[in-house]
Scaffold this active site. Structure first.
Site, mmCIF file in Angstrom:
data_model
loop_
_atom_site.group_PDB
_atom_site.id
_atom_site.type_symbol
_atom_site.label_atom_id
_atom_site.label_comp_id
_atom_site.label_asym_id
_atom_site.label_seq_id
_atom_site.Cartn_x
_atom_site.Cartn_y
_atom_site.Cartn_z
ATOM 1 N N LYS A 38 -57.009 -4.963 19.720
ATOM 2 C CA LYS A 38 -56.978 -3.454 19.155
ATOM 3 C C LYS A 38 -58.826 -1.994 18.762
ATOM 4 O O LYS A 38 -58.768 -1.082 18.654
ATOM 5 C CB LYS A 38 -55.858 -3.051 17.854
ATOM 6 C CG LYS A 38 -56.105 -1.139 17.340
ATOM 7 C CD LYS A 38 -55.399 -1.110 16.347
ATOM 8 C CE LYS A 38 -55.514 0.234 15.525
ATOM 9 N NZ LYS A 38 -57.534 0.355 15.422
ATOM 10 N N ASN A 39 -59.020 -3.314 17.672
ATOM 11 C CA ASN A 39 -60.582 -2.834 17.693
ATOM 12 C C ASN A 39 -61.947 -3.419 18.419
ATOM 13 O O ASN A 39 -62.947 -2.635 18.153
ATOM 14 C CB ASN A 39 -60.860 -3.386 15.497
ATOM 15 C CG ASN A 39 -59.971 -1.994 15.323
ATOM 16 O OD1 ASN A 39 -58.719 -1.117 15.882
ATOM 17 N ND2 ASN A 39 -60.025 -2.766 14.026
ATOM 18 N N ARG A 110 -58.810 7.519 16.299
ATOM 19 C CA ARG A 110 -60.332 7.415 15.808
ATOM 20 C C ARG A 110 -61.641 7.014 17.073
ATOM 21 O O ARG A 110 -62.107 7.361 17.117
ATOM 22 C CB ARG A 110 -60.188 6.813 15.145
ATOM 23 C CG ARG A 110 -59.895 6.772 12.888
ATOM 24 C CD ARG A 110 -60.471 7.796 12.520
ATOM 25 N NE ARG A 110 -62.111 7.321 12.538
ATOM 26 C CZ ARG A 110 -62.834 7.675 11.168
ATOM 27 N NH1 ARG A 110 -62.560 8.802 11.736
ATOM 28 N NH2 ARG A 110 -64.007 7.072 10.893
ATOM 29 N N CYS A 134 -56.122 10.884 6.880
ATOM 30 C CA CYS A 134 -54.939 10.389 7.255
ATOM 31 C C CYS A 134 -55.110 9.041 5.797
ATOM 32 O O CYS A 134 -55.133 9.027 4.877
ATOM 33 C CB CYS A 134 -55.395 8.726 8.023
ATOM 34 S SG CYS A 134 -56.719 7.375 7.700
ATOM 35 N N ASP A 325 -58.248 -5.101 6.769
ATOM 36 C CA ASP A 325 -57.517 -4.376 7.527
ATOM 37 C C ASP A 325 -55.767 -5.852 7.501
ATOM 38 O O ASP A 325 -55.045 -6.057 7.341
ATOM 39 C CB ASP A 325 -57.941 -4.244 8.738
ATOM 40 C CG ASP A 325 -58.165 -3.855 8.979
ATOM 41 O OD1 ASP A 325 -59.094 -3.523 9.920
ATOM 42 O OD2 ASP A 325 -58.303 -2.740 8.387
ATOM 43 N N VAL A 347 -63.352 -1.094 0.584
ATOM 44 C CA VAL A 347 -64.346 -0.335 2.238
ATOM 45 C C VAL A 347 -63.402 1.114 2.374
ATOM 46 O O VAL A 347 -64.496 1.347 2.791
ATOM 47 C CB VAL A 347 -63.565 -1.162 3.125
ATOM 48 C CG1 VAL A 347 -64.008 -0.505 3.964
ATOM 49 C CG2 VAL A 347 -64.284 -3.197 3.129
HETATM 50 C C1 EPZ Z 1 -62.663 0.203 12.688
HETATM 51 O O1 EPZ Z 1 -62.456 1.909 11.685
HETATM 52 C C2 EPZ Z 1 -61.506 -0.050 12.169
HETATM 53 N N1 EPZ Z 1 -61.343 1.007 13.717
HETATM 54 C C3 EPZ Z 1 -60.014 -0.064 10.759
HETATM 55 O O2 EPZ Z 1 -58.999 -0.565 11.226
HETATM 56 C C4 EPZ Z 1 -61.223 -0.410 10.100
HETATM 57 O O3 EPZ Z 1 -60.528 -1.266 8.884
HETATM 58 C C5 EPZ Z 1 -63.120 -0.164 9.506
HETATM 59 O O4 EPZ Z 1 -63.751 -0.622 10.650
HETATM 60 C C6 EPZ Z 1 -63.755 -1.006 9.100
HETATM 61 O O5 EPZ Z 1 -63.769 -3.127 8.923
HETATM 62 C C7 EPZ Z 1 -61.559 1.036 14.711
HETATM 63 O O6 EPZ Z 1 -62.075 0.078 14.644
HETATM 64 C C8 EPZ Z 1 -60.511 1.801 15.349
HETATM 65 P P1 EPZ Z 1 -65.897 2.276 8.789
HETATM 66 P P2 EPZ Z 1 -64.277 2.638 11.232
HETATM 67 O O7 EPZ Z 1 -66.694 3.073 9.865
HETATM 68 O O8 EPZ Z 1 -65.231 2.584 11.598
HETATM 69 C C9 EPZ Z 1 -66.570 5.763 5.620
HETATM 70 C C10 EPZ Z 1 -57.259 -0.894 11.415
HETATM 71 O O9 EPZ Z 1 -56.068 -0.780 10.558
HETATM 72 N N2 EPZ Z 1 -67.819 5.774 6.806
HETATM 73 O O10 EPZ Z 1 -66.171 1.031 9.012
HETATM 74 O O11 EPZ Z 1 -63.542 3.871 11.331
HETATM 75 C C11 EPZ Z 1 -65.697 5.259 5.587
HETATM 76 O O12 EPZ Z 1 -64.347 6.481 5.412
HETATM 77 C C12 EPZ Z 1 -58.192 -0.028 11.263
HETATM 78 O O13 EPZ Z 1 -57.104 -1.418 12.499
HETATM 79 C C13 EPZ Z 1 -68.063 7.332 6.078
HETATM 80 O O14 EPZ Z 1 -68.197 7.266 5.174
HETATM 81 O O15 EPZ Z 1 -64.499 2.165 10.053
HETATM 82 C C14 EPZ Z 1 -64.709 4.200 5.005
HETATM 83 O O16 EPZ Z 1 -64.420 4.008 3.940
HETATM 84 C C15 EPZ Z 1 -58.019 0.475 9.437
HETATM 85 N N3 EPZ Z 1 -68.426 8.225 7.203
HETATM 86 C C16 EPZ Z 1 -66.046 3.239 5.095
HETATM 87 O O17 EPZ Z 1 -67.623 4.177 5.704
HETATM 88 C C17 EPZ Z 1 -68.181 7.903 7.858
HETATM 89 O O18 EPZ Z 1 -69.064 8.787 9.267
HETATM 90 C C18 EPZ Z 1 -65.877 1.958 6.401
HETATM 91 O O19 EPZ Z 1 -65.343 2.925 7.591
HETATM 92 C C19 EPZ Z 1 -68.058 7.174 8.945
HETATM 93 C C20 EPZ Z 1 -67.177 6.217 7.830
#
Ligand code: EPZ
Length: 450
Positions: A38-39, A110, A134, A325, A347
């Site tokens: 999915k990711n 997203r 969310c 996750d 995270v």
């Molecule tokens: C990806 O989300 C995955 N989703 C998430 O899976 C996964 O948990 C996450 O990466 C971490 O591995 C997809 O790939 C579609 P991040 P993403 O940017 O890219 C903060 C699932 O259940 N952040 O690594 O959105 C954020 O708030 C989902 O499959 C900012 O502050 O995650 C978080 O605390 C859930 N500003 C941290 O970074 C930003 O501009 C990690 O987020 C972007 C992120």
């Protein structure tokens, strides 16, 4: 072939529209075939928008995010030919999405934000929906905006959208404040066609990121990943098409493994490579679970080895740490461990909300704002409830639950399957976002549900 025209437009999930009743207390037993991640899969679809040549993806899973990107591509002027196990994308033209479509698609996923760099490359213009919250946190996009500004984009914030323009994207040297998966992907989409060299320090290097880099390399990109998690890219004039088999979904694999651990059963998972689960496998064994892996490393039988599970001190982290996750499904199994487990989620600031529901089934879990782990993380001083203590073993009983998000939803199914009696779980259609054919898989491992 699935005719895209007969697919209803995607929309935000209606979380109470789908309810299942689970009768628990029986060890699970069965075999699960897992398809494309999915990711990883939707990101490879976004990469296909960087070229006018056809791009073919195999090992396709039927997931909501795929439909979202499918619709986005068609609105932007491309074509998507879908088959049960593959899809072919040809983005012969690309028109920047309007505000209405951006808002609607962003409400359902997203992924659309990841097309921003692509839209800037192909049209010089892009619209991003202001971040929605969310159930696991505010999901901001500030890292993405900073990456795009570094490549020369200008952004104007208007009500609940952000408009970006970029005459020409030039290579940039950037350091992320946190190894964000999405911001790393946005950087890759910007850098591969930008003029000159780019560098991203403190990048995410999850297997899904490395799979996207493989796709971009097939297209003609010049990308290197350094040992210190710095990614270097030299921009090229144009990119070509590709054929790619998407990696299996390691997050889904760990979810089914956690179901086997919690119910004392055995589940064989086929389609995910051992090395993508290495950290999970170590923690699984420490907790008293065990597994058998075939020679190819793509079929793993998970089972509960000991009569009682062992409690753990568990901290989530970016790759190669214990994946965020994996946390909620695995912690649900720790309610059956003989002793006290300590969890530190580093995270996401708000990824322990599901524990309220587990308490309604009889679990003994306390959530704290302190960092209860070796790492002083971003959330410790910010009063976020991001650590938990789980006392086990507890006998779980049935309850009525509403699914808040994808991984918490699977945790509820695990808890209901481990509980004595019946549980009512509303909003299971959210699970279709990340667990293709969820209900038939549930039946195939012997969970009594209707
Ligand atoms: C990806 O989300 C995955 N989703 C998430 O899976 C996964 O948990 C996450 O990466 C971490 O591995 C997809 O790939 C579609 P991040 P993403 O940017 O890219 C903060 C699932 O259940 N952040 O690594 O959105 C954020 O708030 C989902 O499959 C900012 O502050 O995650 C978080 O605390 C859930 N500003 C941290 O970074 C930003 O501009 C990690 O987020 C972007 C992120």
């Amino acid at each position: 072939m699935h005719d895209p025209a007969d697919r209803p437009p995607v929309s935000a999930p209606d979380t109470r529209s789908d309810t299942i009743t689970v009768r628990g207390g029986v060890p699970v037993e069965g075999h699960i075939a897992i398809r494309g991640s999915k990711n990883a899969l939707p990101k490879a679809m976004v990469a296909a928008l960087l070229t006018v040549e056809p791009c073919r993806l195999t090992n396709i899973a039927e997931l909501t995010d795929i439909d979202v990107v499918d619709e986005l591509i068609r609105i932007a002027g491309g074509s998507v030919e879908r088959h049960p196990d593959s899809l072919t994308i040809t983005a012969h033209s690309f028109t920047a999405l309007g505000e209405h479509d951006v808002m609607r698609l962003h409400a359902a996923s997203r992924i659309p934000v990841l097309t921003t760099a692509v839209s800037l490359h192909r049209t010089g213009h892009a619209v991003v929906a202001a971040p929605g919250g969310c159930s696991i946190g505010p999901r901001p996009v500030d890292f993405h905006l900073n990456v795009l500004r570094s490549f020369g984009a200008h952004d104007i914030h208007r009500d609940d959208v952000i408009e970006l323009t970029a005459e020409h994207m030039r290579g940039a040297r950037i350091e992320l404040p946190f190894p964000s998966v999405g911001a790393t992907e946005q950087f890759l989409f910007a850098a591969v066609l930008a003029e000159g060299d780019s560098e991203l320090a403190n990048a995410a290097i999850e297997p899904e990121i490395l799979d996207l880099i493989s796709v971009l390399q097939k297209m003609g990109a010049l990308i290197s990943v350094e040992p210190n998690r710095t990614i270097r890219v030299t921009g090229v004039g144009e990119l070509g098409g590709f054929e790619h088999r998407v990696i299996g979904d390691r997050l889904e694999a760990a979810s089914w493994a956690s179901l086997a651990l919690a119910t004392g059963g055995t589940i064989t998972v086929q389609g995910v490579q051992q090395q993508e689960l290495a950290t999970f496998l170590n923690v699984y064994r420490r907790a008293g679970g065990d597994f058998t892996i075939n020679a190819d490393g793509d079929t793993i039988s998970f089972r509960r080895e000991r009569r009682m599970l062992r409690p753990l001190a568990l901290e989530t982290d970016v790759h190669p740490g214990f994946m965020t996750d994996w946390q909620s499904p695995f912690v649900t199994a720790l309610t059956q461990a003989d002793g006290v487990s300590v969890i530190h989620e580093t995270v996401y600031e708000d990824r322990l909300g599901y524990t309220d529901a587990l308490r309604s089934l009889g679990a003994q879990i306390q959530v704290f704002t302190e960092c209860l782990g070796p790492t002083r993380c971003r959330f410790g001083a910010a009063n976020h409830r991001h650590s938990a203590v789980v006392v086990g073993p507890t006998r779980l009983h049935g309850a009525e639950l509403v699914v808040p998000d994808l991984r918490a939803g699977f945790s509820y199914v695990i808890a209901a399957a481990a509980a004595e009696g019946e549980s009512l779980i509303h909003g299971v259609d959210l699970l279709d976002r990340g667990y293709a054919d969820f209900r038939s898989k549930l039946s195939s491992v012997g969970v009594d549900h209707r």
